[in-house]
Design a protein around this motif. Sequence first.
Motif, PDB file in Angstrom:
ATOM      1  N   THR A  51       0.821  -1.220   0.000  1.00  0.00           N
ATOM      2  CA  THR A  51       0.000   0.000   0.000  1.00  0.00           C
ATOM      3  C   THR A  51       0.852   1.266   0.000  1.00  0.00           C
ATOM      4  N   VAL A  52       1.284   1.724   1.177  1.00  0.00           N
ATOM      5  CA  VAL A  52       1.944   3.033   1.275  1.00  0.00           C
ATOM      6  C   VAL A  52       3.453   2.965   1.092  1.00  0.00           C
ATOM      7  N   ASN A  53       4.035   1.768   1.196  1.00  0.00           N
ATOM      8  CA  ASN A  53       5.491   1.624   1.058  1.00  0.00           C
ATOM      9  C   ASN A  53       5.818   0.581  -0.006  1.00  0.00           C
ATOM     10  N   ARG A  54       5.266   0.778  -1.197  1.00  0.00           N
ATOM     11  CA  ARG A  54       5.485  -0.176  -2.281  1.00  0.00           C
ATOM     12  C   ARG A  54       6.946  -0.163  -2.700  1.00  0.00           C
ATOM     13  N   LEU A  55       7.504  -1.350  -2.840  1.00  0.00           N
ATOM     14  CA  LEU A  55       8.940  -1.498  -3.030  1.00  0.00           C
ATOM     15  C   LEU A  55       9.331  -1.344  -4.496  1.00  0.00           C
ATOM     16  N   PRO A  56      10.544  -0.847  -4.746  1.00  0.00           N
ATOM     17  CA  PRO A  56      11.033  -0.764  -6.131  1.00  0.00           C
ATOM     18  C   PRO A  56      11.466  -2.144  -6.615  1.00  0.00           C
ATOM     19  N   LEU A  57      11.820  -2.227  -7.893  1.00  0.00           N
ATOM     20  CA  LEU A  57      12.411  -3.444  -8.412  1.00  0.00           C
ATOM     21  C   LEU A  57      13.812  -3.615  -7.839  1.00  0.00           C
ATOM     22  N   ALA A  58      14.164  -4.842  -7.528  1.00  0.00           N
ATOM     23  CA  ALA A  58      15.517  -5.129  -7.045  1.00  0.00           C
ATOM     24  C   ALA A  58      16.430  -5.366  -8.245  1.00  0.00           C
ATOM     25  N   GLY A  59      17.696  -5.653  -7.967  1.00  0.00           N
ATOM     26  CA  GLY A  59      18.660  -5.894  -9.027  1.00  0.00           C
ATOM     27  C   GLY A  59      18.207  -7.002  -9.954  1.00  0.00           C
ATOM     28  N   GLY A  60      18.509  -6.837 -11.259  1.00  0.00           N
ATOM     29  CA  GLY A  60      18.059  -7.805 -12.250  1.00  0.00           C
ATOM     30  C   GLY A  60      16.587  -7.697 -12.551  1.00  0.00           C
ATOM     31  N   ASN A  61      15.970  -6.542 -12.192  1.00  0.00           N
ATOM     32  CA  ASN A  61      14.541  -6.303 -12.440  1.00  0.00           C
ATOM     33  C   ASN A  61      13.638  -7.316 -11.733  1.00  0.00           C
ATOM     34  N   LYS A  62      14.050  -7.745 -10.554  1.00  0.00           N
ATOM     35  CA  LYS A  62      13.235  -8.683  -9.788  1.00  0.00           C
ATOM     36  C   LYS A  62      12.207  -7.935  -8.950  1.00  0.00           C
ATOM     37  N   ARG A  63      10.985  -8.408  -9.009  1.00  0.00           N
ATOM     38  CA  ARG A  63       9.964  -7.883  -8.109  1.00  0.00           C
ATOM     39  C   ARG A  63      10.237  -8.373  -6.698  1.00  0.00           C
ATOM     40  N   GLN A  64       9.924  -7.526  -5.734  1.00  0.00           N
ATOM     41  CA  GLN A  64      10.168  -7.893  -4.335  1.00  0.00           C
ATOM     42  C   GLN A  64       8.906  -8.323  -3.607  1.00  0.00           C
TER      43      GLN A  64
ATOM     44  N   TRP B  10       8.225  -6.520 -19.915  1.00  0.00           N
ATOM     45  CA  TRP B  10       9.449  -6.652 -19.160  1.00  0.00           C
ATOM     46  C   TRP B  10      10.389  -5.520 -19.549  1.00  0.00           C
ATOM     47  N   MET B  11      11.198  -5.071 -18.616  1.00  0.00           N
ATOM     48  CA  MET B  11      12.193  -4.050 -18.927  1.00  0.00           C
ATOM     49  C   MET B  11      13.291  -4.671 -19.778  1.00  0.00           C
ATOM     50  N   GLN B  12      13.624  -3.994 -20.892  1.00  0.00           N
ATOM     51  CA  GLN B  12      14.613  -4.532 -21.809  1.00  0.00           C
ATOM     52  C   GLN B  12      16.023  -4.269 -21.316  1.00  0.00           C
ATOM     53  N   LEU B  13      16.887  -5.271 -21.464  1.00  0.00           N
ATOM     54  CA  LEU B  13      18.286  -5.133 -21.091  1.00  0.00           C
ATOM     55  C   LEU B  13      19.156  -5.501 -22.287  1.00  0.00           C
ATOM     56  N   THR B  14      20.459  -5.423 -22.111  1.00  0.00           N
ATOM     57  CA  THR B  14      21.371  -5.946 -23.115  1.00  0.00           C
ATOM     58  C   THR B  14      21.184  -7.459 -23.172  1.00  0.00           C
ATOM     59  N   PRO B  15      21.604  -8.111 -24.268  1.00  0.00           N
ATOM     60  CA  PRO B  15      21.433  -9.575 -24.337  1.00  0.00           C
ATOM     61  C   PRO B  15      22.036 -10.306 -23.148  1.00  0.00           C
ATOM     62  N   ASP B  16      23.211  -9.857 -22.669  1.00  0.00           N
ATOM     63  CA  ASP B  16      23.824 -10.528 -21.521  1.00  0.00           C
ATOM     64  C   ASP B  16      22.986 -10.324 -20.264  1.00  0.00           C
ATOM     65  N   GLY B  17      22.539  -9.075 -20.066  1.00  0.00           N
ATOM     66  CA  GLY B  17      21.750  -8.791 -18.875  1.00  0.00           C
ATOM     67  C   GLY B  17      20.365  -9.394 -18.941  1.00  0.00           C
ATOM     68  N   ALA B  18      19.866  -9.608 -20.178  1.00  0.00           N
ATOM     69  CA  ALA B  18      18.506 -10.106 -20.319  1.00  0.00           C
ATOM     70  C   ALA B  18      18.347 -11.499 -19.734  1.00  0.00           C
ATOM     71  N   GLY B  19      19.413 -12.280 -19.756  1.00  0.00           N
ATOM     72  CA  GLY B  19      19.317 -13.629 -19.210  1.00  0.00           C
ATOM     73  C   GLY B  19      19.046 -13.650 -17.723  1.00  0.00           C
TER      74      GLY B  19
END
Length: 667
Positions: free
Chosen positions: A245-258, A653-662
């Motif tokens: 609700t009031v403290n919704r978390l950002p995406l973590a490293g590698g675009n992972k939802r928390q 999904w957020m696009q990354l470089t091919p290496d990061g996309a994996g």
Amino acid sequence: MRSVSSAGGGSTYNSDNADSLLLAFQSTLDLIADEASTMVSPGVAVNQSQRFQHLDEMYFSLFKPLQNSFWNGNLKRYRVGIQGGEATFYDAAGSNAMSGSDFSASARSWWSRSVDGADIMLGGARDRLQTSSRRLYYTAAPGGSLRQFDLNDFTNAQLLLPPEATDAVRTNVANELLNMWGDPLHSRPLMVNYGGTGSGENFVEDNIVFVSTNAGMLHAIDTSNGDEKFAFMPYEFISKASSYTVNRLPLAGGNKRQTYGLDGSWSVLRVPGATIQDAPEKVMIYGGMRRGGNSYFALDVTNVTSPELAWQISGSTGDFVDMGQTWSTPKVALFPGRVPVVIFGGGYSPADHDDHKERRSQDEKGNAIYVVNALTGELVWSAGSRNANVQETVPEMTHSIPGSIAVVDVDADGVVDHLYFADLGGQLFRADIDGSASANHKVELLAQLGGTGENHRRFYEQPTVSYVREGNKSIYYVSLASGYRSHPLDVDTQDALFVLRDQVPFGGAEQTVATLTDFTNVSTGAEPDTTKRGWYMPLNKAEGEKSLSSPAVFNYEVLFTTYSPRSAADDESDPCSVSYGQSYLHRVDLLTGEGERSTLLQPGLPPGVTVLFGENNETAIVVGTETVSADSPDDDDDDDDEPNVRSLRQGRWMQLTPDGAGAIKQP
């Protein structure tokens, strides 16, 4: 400029070269999409007065990606008509609701007060909350009885708020809980009939649709007007209410939802009344948490305005020590003795498959199957490789089983005879259920289709079992397709559709474990060798092509969707543009593997196939929001085929470089 971006809810990026500038644009623009997205098949109900037909109601679980861990969602209703083997979706005004695979900007879904088009924040069940009050039930402890939400019953700590949180902050938490709609990312709408009025063509059904979201809630929606009968939020999520609700978390490293919630699909046990007009004697629904955790819930919703928690099963405890994240959609069936049961796979082990491209010899969690009493949740039977934790020890069951279990009744007596399931080690199993008093159930390993290198296949989804009569022989054809669901951008694996012939359930001789050499490769044009165990079709028409849903089989045709992280146009595209890959529909003959592949309009990861049965024996094929002709699919066997329509930018999904996309983890 930093203040401007902050005030607008965005971010500031610094760049001193072209590459970093491109990544900055991609990381922000890829999630700007006004169109509603769906990743699950639409919900549709069987007509109670004509059980061989579907109703003309279609329900879509919709969401919009955001650049944080909370995504907004909605549930919308449309009407579907079938004519000439093709389906058409209509809005509340009777106009075509679609423009290609997108909702038309002028469409008004059912329950909506005004035109809502592709905007998930408008119309649908979400809009109805503006004119009604949510009745939110929760559990104060895991497995506890349901209580109706009252802010005064919670301390700050119980809402995951700091001790100094003010009354204003607490009120904001309560307001969000009573009004928010999260994303139903993987939750397919479940339709349940509660009787009706009238008879014959004038019979009007009373239906409720159930759908759950990553805001941690299950919603029960009256299909006649879109009003919410109740919402359920278990302890595991309401105890972290501030995170939703009031403290919704950002995406973590590698675009992972928390944060995740009740992200699974639900199943129903419905005991009918004396007539189709009568309300059912009992209705219970069952669902899991998927990425949200390792529990299954059973709700008694016989009285849909007063739900009760019948039971909760959690992994890592008691008889369910090996149970991982609860991805497997429960199957309701009857076990010998006509005991109502719920059957599900052991689940997903993120520690073994999120960040590990190479398989381990044994997964930490999920390498088991479970059968529990549908009314009490007590364990009836289990099988797995750890003999101290299960009733039946099967050394070959070494890997997670996130898919659902295919339930087979050979003699049509309503009682389970066989279970088919597959795992993330690329293996296919059959469980034989003994109906005698000794209950000597056993599990057989049928095929090992995984391996190393390009053969590094995983089965995330349920096999599909079809009955075939060949001369004087009865045979089950078991269809399953592989794909690395947790890494959809993987291009290293040669995934495939497999069809195994299994005569053992009809008295055939036991056979050794099949491997790839025991299947005919039909992509070479060869006819399936009937002396072999079956056939397979490599998914090699596009780079990294994989299947992320269970096949459907209808009229001796296997229908399944695939996804490739690259499309044919990528090599010639603007280097500053973003590719969402390409989705496809395959239609191949169950017996021979002959068929064709057509390009779908929708970008990104496609849902599975839904076959609709309308009046006058007409059928139609639906893939998410896209309808496909049942008679003349497009043939695009060329590897360099162009998509039928190149839609405008639509982000999942957020696009990354091919290496990061994996490193992207699909929820």
